[in-house]
Scaffold this motif. Sequence first.
Motif, PDB file in Angstrom:
ATOM      1  N   TYR A 177       0.838  -1.200   0.000  1.00 10.90           N
ATOM      2  CA  TYR A 177       0.000   0.000   0.000  1.00 10.90           C
ATOM      3  C   TYR A 177       0.878   1.257   0.000  1.00 10.90           C
ATOM      4  CZ  TYR A 177      -4.140  -2.828   0.895  1.00 10.90           C
ATOM      5  OH  TYR A 177      -5.153  -3.729   0.788  1.00 10.90           O
ATOM      6  N   CYS A 190      -8.329   1.005  -3.231  1.00 11.17           N
ATOM      7  CA  CYS A 190      -8.529  -0.438  -3.416  1.00 11.17           C
ATOM      8  C   CYS A 190      -9.916  -0.849  -2.932  1.00 11.17           C
ATOM      9  CB  CYS A 190      -7.457  -1.227  -2.671  1.00 11.17           C
ATOM     10  SG  CYS A 190      -5.825  -1.128  -3.405  1.00 11.17           S
ATOM     11  N   ALA A 222     -12.996  -5.238 -10.036  1.00  9.94           N
ATOM     12  CA  ALA A 222     -12.011  -6.236  -9.619  1.00  9.94           C
ATOM     13  C   ALA A 222     -11.471  -6.988 -10.825  1.00  9.94           C
ATOM     14  CB  ALA A 222     -12.644  -7.209  -8.637  1.00  9.94           C
ATOM     15  N   CYS A 254      -6.663  -4.606  -7.742  1.00 10.15           N
ATOM     16  CA  CYS A 254      -6.394  -4.267  -6.350  1.00 10.15           C
ATOM     17  C   CYS A 254      -5.891  -5.481  -5.566  1.00 10.15           C
ATOM     18  CB  CYS A 254      -7.623  -3.651  -5.689  1.00 10.15           C
ATOM     19  SG  CYS A 254      -9.105  -4.640  -5.811  1.00 10.15           S
ATOM     20  N   HIS A 255      -6.086  -6.682  -6.104  1.00 14.56           N
ATOM     21  CA  HIS A 255      -5.570  -7.873  -5.430  1.00 14.56           C
ATOM     22  C   HIS A 255      -4.038  -7.887  -5.411  1.00 14.56           C
ATOM     23  CE1 HIS A 255      -5.651  -9.124  -9.684  1.00 14.56           C
ATOM     24  NE2 HIS A 255      -4.623  -9.886  -9.356  1.00 14.56           N
ATOM     25  N   ARG A 256      -3.404  -7.047  -6.227  1.00 19.47           N
ATOM     26  CA  ARG A 256      -1.935  -7.003  -6.295  1.00 19.47           C
ATOM     27  C   ARG A 256      -1.318  -6.059  -5.266  1.00 19.47           C
ATOM     28  NH1 ARG A 256      -1.971  -6.595 -12.845  1.00 19.47           N
ATOM     29  NH2 ARG A 256      -2.794  -8.692 -13.206  1.00 19.47           N
ATOM     30  N   LEU A 271      -1.600 -10.414   3.152  1.00 21.51           N
ATOM     31  CA  LEU A 271      -2.593 -10.127   2.129  1.00 21.51           C
ATOM     32  C   LEU A 271      -3.409  -8.864   2.360  1.00 21.51           C
ATOM     33  CD1 LEU A 271      -4.004 -13.674   1.341  1.00 21.51           C
ATOM     34  CD2 LEU A 271      -2.271 -12.380   0.106  1.00 21.51           C
ATOM     35  N   TYR A 315      -9.716  -7.988   1.004  1.00 19.32           N
ATOM     36  CA  TYR A 315     -10.163  -8.105  -0.378  1.00 19.32           C
ATOM     37  C   TYR A 315     -11.666  -8.321  -0.345  1.00 19.32           C
ATOM     38  CZ  TYR A 315     -10.080  -9.437  -5.345  1.00 19.32           C
ATOM     39  OH  TYR A 315     -10.271  -9.480  -6.709  1.00 19.32           O
ATOM     40  N   ARG A 316     -12.406  -7.488  -1.060  1.00 21.74           N
ATOM     41  CA  ARG A 316     -13.868  -7.548  -1.037  1.00 21.74           C
ATOM     42  C   ARG A 316     -14.383  -8.960  -1.322  1.00 21.74           C
ATOM     43  NH1 ARG A 316     -15.493  -3.309  -4.137  1.00 21.74           N
ATOM     44  NH2 ARG A 316     -16.206  -2.221  -2.317  1.00 21.74           N
ATOM     45  N   TRP A 317     -13.727  -9.689  -2.168  1.00 23.69           N
ATOM     46  CA  TRP A 317     -14.220 -10.997  -2.601  1.00 23.69           C
ATOM     47  C   TRP A 317     -13.625 -12.139  -1.798  1.00 23.69           C
ATOM     48  CZ3 TRP A 317     -18.389  -9.669  -4.696  1.00 23.69           C
ATOM     49  CH2 TRP A 317     -18.463  -8.461  -5.410  1.00 23.69           C
ATOM     50  N   LEU A 347     -10.252 -13.400   1.096  1.00 22.35           N
ATOM     51  CA  LEU A 347      -8.823 -13.666   1.019  1.00 22.35           C
ATOM     52  C   LEU A 347      -8.479 -14.931   0.236  1.00 22.35           C
ATOM     53  CD1 LEU A 347      -7.518 -12.459   4.487  1.00 22.35           C
ATOM     54  CD2 LEU A 347      -7.536 -11.269   2.288  1.00 22.35           C
ATOM     55  N   LYS A 401      -8.213 -13.709  -3.298  1.00 18.47           N
ATOM     56  CA  LYS A 401      -7.005 -12.906  -3.476  1.00 18.47           C
ATOM     57  C   LYS A 401      -5.772 -13.802  -3.532  1.00 18.47           C
ATOM     58  CE  LYS A 401      -4.613  -8.831  -1.620  1.00 18.47           C
ATOM     59  NZ  LYS A 401      -4.775  -7.652  -0.756  1.00 18.47           N
TER      60      LYS A 401
END
Length: 170
Positions: free
Chosen positions: A107, A127, A133, A138-140, A148, A151-153, A155, A158
């Motif tokens: 970040y 992010c 997505a 943003c997973h990077r 990690l 992550y909205r979806w 971990l 991700k």
Amino acid sequence: MSNTIDSARIETPVGPFTILAGPDGAVRAAGFTADPANLLPVMHPSLRGEPRTRPDLGPVTAAVAAYLDGDLAAIDDVPVEQHSGGAFLSHAWQVLRDVKPGEPITYTAYAGLAGRPAAVRAAAAACARNAAALFVPCHRVLRTDGTLGGYRWGLPVKCWLLDHERPGRD
């Protein structure tokens, strides 16, 4: 919601991936969910519409399929349309599209790339508010300690994405 937006779902190794695209084919929202309604709240209100299910979205669907098959750059040129109401978020999302697969950043590094090195929280917010997505990856982005983060979806998704993009994974 007076506009119609196209919706397509693609099965992935980590579950269904749904894409919402505008009439010009630009991705307005995408995420690891089977229900397009789950994507509407993350979209800017001006981009929302009534989802119309399509079997696929042509080049957008083809790009995701190619990505899943190992062509990690296939999603790079897919057009994305997001509105944030602020210049920093729009710029930060564009910067994020330049983060290469297999080369995750922190970040802190992301804030620096976006031109505001002290704005680590703003980078994290970019992010968190990203509606597209995968296409805006943003997973990077990882925590400074290499973990990690969120992550909205989820971990597990991700983690799978990062592993999929890891050099020499095959």
